[in-house]
Scaffold this motif. Sequence first.
Motif, mmCIF file in Angstrom:
data_model
loop_
_atom_site.group_PDB
_atom_site.id
_atom_site.type_symbol
_atom_site.label_atom_id
_atom_site.label_comp_id
_atom_site.label_asym_id
_atom_site.label_seq_id
_atom_site.Cartn_x
_atom_site.Cartn_y
_atom_site.Cartn_z
ATOM 1 N N ALA A 198 0.824 -1.209 0.000
ATOM 2 C CA ALA A 198 0.000 0.000 0.000
ATOM 3 C C ALA A 198 0.856 1.256 0.000
ATOM 4 C CB ALA A 198 -0.923 -0.002 1.212
ATOM 5 N N CYS A 199 0.540 2.173 -0.919
ATOM 6 C CA CYS A 199 1.258 3.441 -0.998
ATOM 7 C C CYS A 199 0.430 4.405 -1.830
ATOM 8 C CB CYS A 199 2.637 3.242 -1.625
ATOM 9 S SG CYS A 199 3.598 4.769 -1.751
ATOM 10 N N GLU A 200 0.277 5.621 -1.355
ATOM 11 C CA GLU A 200 -0.530 6.603 -2.077
ATOM 12 C C GLU A 200 0.137 7.058 -3.367
ATOM 13 O OE1 GLU A 200 1.054 10.592 0.320
ATOM 14 O OE2 GLU A 200 -1.040 9.944 0.489
ATOM 15 N N ASN A 201 1.431 6.788 -3.505
ATOM 16 C CA ASN A 201 2.156 7.186 -4.710
ATOM 17 C C ASN A 201 2.273 6.053 -5.728
ATOM 18 O OD1 ASN A 201 2.651 9.794 -3.717
ATOM 19 N ND2 ASN A 201 4.439 9.078 -2.582
ATOM 20 N N LYS A 202 1.511 4.989 -5.533
ATOM 21 C CA LYS A 202 1.544 3.861 -6.459
ATOM 22 C C LYS A 202 0.170 3.636 -7.073
ATOM 23 C CE LYS A 202 5.766 3.154 -5.112
ATOM 24 N NZ LYS A 202 6.893 3.625 -5.953
ATOM 25 N N LYS A 203 0.193 3.169 -8.301
ATOM 26 C CA LYS A 203 -1.013 2.643 -8.938
ATOM 27 C C LYS A 203 -0.738 1.183 -9.258
ATOM 28 C CE LYS A 203 -2.627 7.098 -10.693
ATOM 29 N NZ LYS A 203 -3.761 7.224 -9.755
ATOM 30 N N TYR A 204 -1.794 0.387 -9.291
ATOM 31 C CA TYR A 204 -1.623 -1.061 -9.372
ATOM 32 C C TYR A 204 -2.307 -1.597 -10.629
ATOM 33 C CZ TYR A 204 -0.432 -0.026 -4.570
ATOM 34 O OH TYR A 204 0.140 0.536 -3.452
ATOM 35 N N LEU A 205 -1.523 -2.327 -11.416
ATOM 36 C CA LEU A 205 -2.014 -2.957 -12.640
ATOM 37 C C LEU A 205 -2.068 -4.456 -12.367
ATOM 38 C CD1 LEU A 205 -2.769 -2.747 -15.635
ATOM 39 C CD2 LEU A 205 -0.328 -2.818 -16.181
ATOM 40 N N ALA A 206 -3.269 -4.964 -12.068
ATOM 41 C CA ALA A 206 -3.394 -6.308 -11.498
ATOM 42 C C ALA A 206 -4.194 -7.245 -12.399
ATOM 43 C CB ALA A 206 -4.053 -6.223 -10.121
ATOM 44 N N PHE A 207 -3.823 -8.540 -12.347
ATOM 45 C CA PHE A 207 -4.455 -9.573 -13.167
ATOM 46 C C PHE A 207 -4.820 -10.762 -12.281
ATOM 47 C CE2 PHE A 207 -1.855 -6.981 -15.819
ATOM 48 C CZ PHE A 207 -2.500 -6.904 -17.042
ATOM 49 N N LEU A 208 -6.067 -11.218 -12.383
ATOM 50 C CA LEU A 208 -6.566 -12.337 -11.583
ATOM 51 C C LEU A 208 -6.240 -13.670 -12.254
ATOM 52 C CD1 LEU A 208 -10.170 -11.374 -10.407
ATOM 53 C CD2 LEU A 208 -8.219 -11.881 -8.946
ATOM 54 N N SER A 209 -5.609 -14.566 -11.521
ATOM 55 C CA SER A 209 -5.223 -15.853 -12.110
ATOM 56 C C SER A 209 -6.408 -16.790 -12.318
ATOM 57 C CB SER A 209 -4.192 -16.551 -11.214
ATOM 58 O OG SER A 209 -4.793 -17.001 -10.006
ATOM 59 N N CYS A 210 -7.491 -16.612 -11.554
ATOM 60 C CA CYS A 210 -8.545 -17.638 -11.499
ATOM 61 C C CYS A 210 -9.693 -17.419 -12.476
ATOM 62 C CB CYS A 210 -9.090 -17.752 -10.077
ATOM 63 S SG CYS A 210 -9.892 -16.246 -9.471
ATOM 64 N N THR A 211 -9.554 -16.511 -13.433
ATOM 65 C CA THR A 211 -10.607 -16.325 -14.429
ATOM 66 C C THR A 211 -10.857 -17.642 -15.160
ATOM 67 O OG1 THR A 211 -9.806 -14.071 -14.739
ATOM 68 C CG2 THR A 211 -11.345 -14.925 -16.383
ATOM 69 N N ARG A 212 -12.129 -17.973 -15.360
ATOM 70 C CA ARG A 212 -12.460 -19.259 -15.986
ATOM 71 C C ARG A 212 -13.588 -19.093 -16.991
ATOM 72 N NH1 ARG A 212 -10.164 -24.305 -16.880
ATOM 73 N NH2 ARG A 212 -11.840 -25.650 -17.636
ATOM 74 N N TYR A 213 -13.307 -19.471 -18.241
ATOM 75 C CA TYR A 213 -14.321 -19.502 -19.300
ATOM 76 C C TYR A 213 -14.802 -20.935 -19.440
ATOM 77 C CZ TYR A 213 -16.255 -19.414 -24.064
ATOM 78 O OH TYR A 213 -17.066 -19.545 -25.172
#
Length: 491
Positions: A198-213
Amino acid sequence: MNNHNIKVTNFTNLDAVTYPIIKLIGTIDYEVSVSCQNQTDKNVYLTLNDNSNILITTNVIDNKFKFLVELQRGKNQINIKFCCETMGITLEYFSIKSENSVIPLYVICEGHDGYFQAPPWENNNVESACKRITLCSKLLQCVTAEKLYEHSLGRKTFCLDGDCQVFHSGLNYIEARNMSQVELWEYIGREIMKSELACENKKYLAFLSCTRYWGENYKESMKTHEELLQITQAYVALGGGGLALFGTACLYTWPESFEEIILRFEDQALVDRTQFLDDSCYRGTVGACFSTTLGSVLHELYHTFDLGHTEDGIMSRGFDNIYKVFTRPQSTSHRTNSSHDMTKALTDKIEFKEEFESDSLVERLQNENKRKGYTVISKYEEEVDDTFLTRSCAVLLCYHRWFNQTTSSRQCSLLSFDCFNKLIKSTSGVRVVEIRSKNVELVLYNWTFEGRILKFSFQIPQDVIISLNEDSYIMFVEDTVGCILKEEFSI
């Protein structure tokens, strides 16, 4: 005698960049001469740092060439050869540390093994996921820098805080698969901000591993993207505030190594909808899936940088065609059947009829994906690059704190909006003013002030005020030091 004038058009000798992957474009004035060693070879060859093992080739199409180059830290000597002529250019790459940066994350939910959905011939373990995310994050740095350069704003871009990291979520993957996009975005966002990252000077580009089609539930009658999402769990593509969060149903279409990038964009293999999600904007190929999903990541990441929606370009549906930034152009006069098919697969345009009814940020993110209808417009001829930023979007990024590493986040100014008089004031000088719709933050009117003489106040013109016919709108303002005012106002 110089028979072929080779010219790089988007860089000059000794230019420096702060990101590792660059697009190099140029022209060749071709003139056949008896002194030419090989008049039948129309390829252009690039070597990096006099290393014959690092050799890239491309075709000259309509006297133009395009290379994607991965620079090494420090000075890079690039030699470009065509026929009997060679030219050289030196470019420098240096990385910088910034307090304002983007952290790429691969989110593994509790109970999940971290393997993303992929065909059996694709590596889909955690290490592979992180490699793909890191590489494509660098591609987005390149796109951003080039788009600002197109506006003569330099090659500013966001800074990555290292390679992709694994983030272990306490959310069980079965529960995650039963949550909506907004619920996932809120939950993961709260978890990150309670963690050591956590940091106010960071932005987070996140990807979920558990996506399921669930391809076994696919039916031929399913024609719309919405219908495919109904059989996809833990699908998410939302960005705002400090988090851009995405699913991984199409991560297998992304390259793992630099050498694969162009091949992945040009992959004409059809997506098997009985096995995998087709997120290609109705174009149906693996390459188009890569283009649409990568462009979607850029679009949503730009929302975290405070960009609104626009009628055209990346902040509309232009992000689907992000492949155009990287791939070689197709000649309109010498196109082969195979290249025609690839261009057709990638350039069929989609017109969406959308309805948006939400007010809050979270509801806006949820409703961005609601499509009430669509029309496929076939267009086989060469199109202009529609992966552009509007002027106000480009200027907004140019002065944004995440794009100015020397500007301290502690530097501030007095920025105000007098709603009654529609008057904006800033002690540092106003740079961008936008009036956005309240529901989806579509930019309706915009003004930019880019001169050296600062504009400390700006009043919205009366004719614009008269033309506004909704109950309320959003006033968005950015000043010279990156301070932002975002306020709802009524007419």
